[in-house]
Design a protein around this motif. Structure first.
Motif, PDB file in Angstrom:
ATOM      1  N   THR A  11       1.471   3.897   8.859  1.00  0.00           N
ATOM      2  CA  THR A  11       2.792   4.503   8.633  1.00  0.00           C
ATOM      3  C   THR A  11       2.756   5.546   7.518  1.00  0.00           C
ATOM      4  O   THR A  11       3.773   6.160   7.209  1.00  0.00           O
ATOM      5  N   ALA A  13       1.293   9.088   5.402  1.00  0.00           N
ATOM      6  CA  ALA A  13       1.135  10.498   5.777  1.00  0.00           C
ATOM      7  C   ALA A  13      -0.203  10.697   6.505  1.00  0.00           C
ATOM      8  O   ALA A  13      -0.267  11.357   7.550  1.00  0.00           O
ATOM      9  N   SER A  37       1.668  -2.849   5.824  1.00  0.00           N
ATOM     10  CA  SER A  37       2.100  -4.067   5.130  1.00  0.00           C
ATOM     11  C   SER A  37       3.315  -4.650   5.859  1.00  0.00           C
ATOM     12  O   SER A  37       3.835  -4.045   6.807  1.00  0.00           O
ATOM     13  N   SER A  40       6.573  -2.491   6.734  1.00  0.00           N
ATOM     14  CA  SER A  40       6.858  -1.655   7.903  1.00  0.00           C
ATOM     15  C   SER A  40       6.385  -2.284   9.213  1.00  0.00           C
ATOM     16  O   SER A  40       6.377  -1.623  10.250  1.00  0.00           O
TER      17      SER A  40
HETATM   18  P1  A2P Z   1       3.764   0.424   4.391  1.00  0.00           P
HETATM   19  O1  A2P Z   1       4.538   1.386   5.231  1.00  0.00           O
HETATM   20  O2  A2P Z   1       3.838  -0.959   4.942  1.00  0.00           O
HETATM   21  O3  A2P Z   1       4.063   0.516   2.928  1.00  0.00           O
HETATM   22  P2  A2P Z   1       1.240   6.849   1.911  1.00  0.00           P
HETATM   23  O4  A2P Z   1      -0.036   7.097   1.162  1.00  0.00           O
HETATM   24  O5  A2P Z   1       1.659   8.001   2.758  1.00  0.00           O
HETATM   25  O6  A2P Z   1       2.320   6.364   1.026  1.00  0.00           O
HETATM   26  O7  A2P Z   1       0.924   5.654   2.922  1.00  0.00           O
HETATM   27  C1  A2P Z   1       0.340   4.460   2.524  1.00  0.00           C
HETATM   28  C2  A2P Z   1       0.079   3.597   3.744  1.00  0.00           C
HETATM   29  O8  A2P Z   1      -0.641   2.433   3.316  1.00  0.00           O
HETATM   30  C3  A2P Z   1       1.326   3.100   4.419  1.00  0.00           C
HETATM   31  O9  A2P Z   1       1.081   2.955   5.798  1.00  0.00           O
HETATM   32  C4  A2P Z   1       1.518   1.728   3.772  1.00  0.00           C
HETATM   33  O10 A2P Z   1       2.212   0.815   4.593  1.00  0.00           O
HETATM   34  C5  A2P Z   1       0.084   1.268   3.681  1.00  0.00           C
HETATM   35  N1  A2P Z   1      -0.132   0.242   2.666  1.00  0.00           N
HETATM   36  C6  A2P Z   1       0.014   0.362   1.333  1.00  0.00           C
HETATM   37  N2  A2P Z   1      -0.305  -0.791   0.709  1.00  0.00           N
HETATM   38  C7  A2P Z   1      -0.671  -1.662   1.680  1.00  0.00           C
HETATM   39  C8  A2P Z   1      -1.120  -3.026   1.686  1.00  0.00           C
HETATM   40  N3  A2P Z   1      -1.267  -3.734   0.569  1.00  0.00           N
HETATM   41  N4  A2P Z   1      -1.407  -3.597   2.878  1.00  0.00           N
HETATM   42  C9  A2P Z   1      -1.279  -2.896   4.020  1.00  0.00           C
HETATM   43  N5  A2P Z   1      -0.862  -1.611   4.083  1.00  0.00           N
HETATM   44  C10 A2P Z   1      -0.566  -1.010   2.929  1.00  0.00           C
END
Ligand code: A2P
Ligand code: 11C
Length: 335
Positions: A11, A13, A37, A40
Motif C-alpha cells: 500500500t 508509494a 500491516s 491496511s
Molecule cells: P500500511 O499501509 O499497513 O501502513 P510508505 O513508505 O509509502 O509510507 O509505505 C510503507 C509501506 O510499508 C506501507 O504499505 C505500509 O503498510 C507498510 N508497512 C510499514 N510498516 C509495516 C509493518 N510493520 N508490517 C507490514 N507492513 C508495514
C-alpha cells in the motif's frame, strides 16, 4: 513458467508502483499476494484488471511464494526477510537493512547483474538507494572506459523518496500556504513547500547525512572498487516525483567528450538528451523506467572531468522497476 509473488508494503508509494511495474512488464505472475500491516489489511488494489485484497503480513504463509519484493521499511525487513528466506523465498529487499552486509548482493541489473548469483548465500538480494541507482546506471560506461577516480554529486530529490508521508506533507503545506493558512511540519524538520532542505535521513558522526553516506558505500560496493571517492550533498526539493542529480566525475584517463556521449547513447537503460536539451523530473522522468542524462560537458576546471545532469523516476527505476528487473534476471538465469 509462472511464479507466485508477494509484495510487502503493497500500500506504500513504492509497493503500489511494484504492482504496476509487474503488470506493465508482463512479469510471469501466477498468484500475487499483497501484504502490509493490519492498518491496511482488507484494502483492495487492482492487478491485471482484478481486485486483490491486501493481507496482514502477520497471517501470511511464506511457503506459498517463490519471490518476495519488500518495501515496508528497514524494521519490517529485519523481521520478515529471514523468516521468508528460511522458507525458500528469494527476498528482493528495497530497504537499507541488508545492503552493506558482505554476503548480500547489492544489484543494479544494468551495472552488476553477475552479483545476483550470490543470492544463494542468504536468499536475499538488496536493491540500492534510488539516488545511487540512477547515478551508477549513467556512470557505469564511464567507469568501464576511463576508470572513475572521484565523484562530486549534488542531488535534488523529490518528496516521494520519503513515501506517502512526504507526498502528503508537500501537498498539505502547499494547499495551506496558497490559502494563507498556517502549516505543520511532520515528515521534515523544516517547511518543504516552495523550499529546499539540505538534509535527507539522519546525520552521521562525520557531519554527512545517512543518504549521503549511502551513495558512498553503495557506489564502492556495486562498482566493486573501494578506491572510488564520492563526495555527495543530498537535498530534498519541493517536487513530488523524480530525482535530479548534478554529477561531476573525475576519471583516471582523460575523457573525449564526443566519445563519452556516444558511449552513454549506446548503453541500455540510458536516454541522452543532446546538446542544450535536458530532461527534468516532472516533464520527462515520471512514469519511466530508464535513466535520462543531459547537460553533458567537459569540466572546464579539470583535465579529466565530465559534468552531467541525471534524472530518473525514483519510485520506478530508483525502487520498484529496479526490483522487478532483478526478479526478471533471477528467473531468467537462476530459478
Ligand atoms: P500500511 O499501509 O499497513 O501502513 P510508505 O513508505 O509509502 O509510507 O509505505 C510503507 C509501506 O510499508 C506501507 O504499505 C505500509 O503498510 C507498510 N508497512 C510499514 N510498516 C509495516 C509493518 N510493520 N508490517 C507490514 N507492513 C508495514
Ligand atoms: C529518499 N533515497 O529519497 C531516499 C529514499 O535507503 O531506500 C530511499 C531510502 C532507501 O528519501
Amino acid at each position: 513458467q509462472e511464479y507466485d509473488i508477494a509484495i510487502l508494503g503493497a500500500t506504500g508509494a513504492v509497493g503500489e508502483a511494484m504492482v504496476e511495474v509487474l503488470e506493465a512488464r508482463n512479469f510471469p505472475v501466477r498468484n500475487l499476494y499483497l501484504l502490509a500491516s493490519d492498518r491496511s489489511a482488507g484494502k483492495v488494489l487492482r492487478f491485471k484488471g482484478k481486485s486483490t485484497r491486501v493481507r496482514d503480513v502477520e497471517d501470511f504463509d511464506w511457503s506459498q511464494v517463490q519471490i518476495a519484493l519488500f518495501s515496508a521499511g528497514a524494521e519490517a525487513s529485519r523481521h520478515w526477510a529471514p523468516i521468508a528466506a528460511e522458507q525458500g523465498v528469494v527476498v528482493i529487499d528495497n530497504t537499507s537493512e541488508f545492503r552493506y552486509e558482505y554476503d548480500v548482493p547489492l544489484v543494479i541489473p544494468e551495472v552488476n547483474p553477475e552479483a545476483i548469483a550470490d543470492y544463494r548465500n542468504r536468499n536475499i538480494i538488496a536493491n540500492p538507494n534510488c539516488s545511487t541507482i540512477q547515478m551508477l546506471v549513467a556512470l557505469k560506461p564511464i567507469q568501464d572506459a576511463y576508470g572513475i577516480d572521484r565523484i562530486n554529486v549534488a542531488t535534488y530529490q523529490s518528496v516521494s523518496g520519503s513515501g506517502r508521508k512526504g507526498i502528503d506533507e508537500l501537498a498539505g503545506q502547499t494547499a495551506k500556504l496558497l490559502n494563507g493558512l498556517p502549516i505543520e511540519t511532520k515528515a521534515y524538520d523544516k517547511q518543504i513547500a516552495f523550499n529546499c532542505i539540505p538534509q535527507i535521513d539522519e546525520f552521521m558522526d562525520n557531519g554527512y547525512t545517512k543518504e549521503e553516506m549511502k551513495m558512498v558505500w553503495e557506489t564502492q560496493k556495486i562498482l566493486g572498487d573501494a578506491s572510488i571517492r564520492v563526495n555527495p550533498t543530498c537535498v530534498r526539493v519541493s517536487s513530488f516525483f523524480g530525482h535530479g542529480e548534478a554529477v561531476h566525475v573525475e576519471t583516471h584517463q582523460p575523457i573525449v567528450l564526443e566519445e563519452a556521449i556516444n558511449l552513454l547513447e549506446n548503453t541500455d537503460g540510458i536516454e541522452v538528451f543532446p546538446g542544450n536539451e535536458y530532461p527534468t523530473q516532472v516533464t520527462d522522468a515520471v512514469g519511466k523506467d530508464h535513466v535520462m542524462v543531459g547537460r553533458i560537458r567537459e569540466d572546464i576546471s579539470h583535465p579529466c572531468g565530465l559534468n552531467m545532469w541525471i534524472v530518473a523516476d525514483n519510485v520506478r527505476k530508483g525502487a520498484a522497476t529496479n526490483s522487478v528487473q532483478i526478479a526478471e534476471k533471477l528467473i531468467a538465469d537462476y530459478l
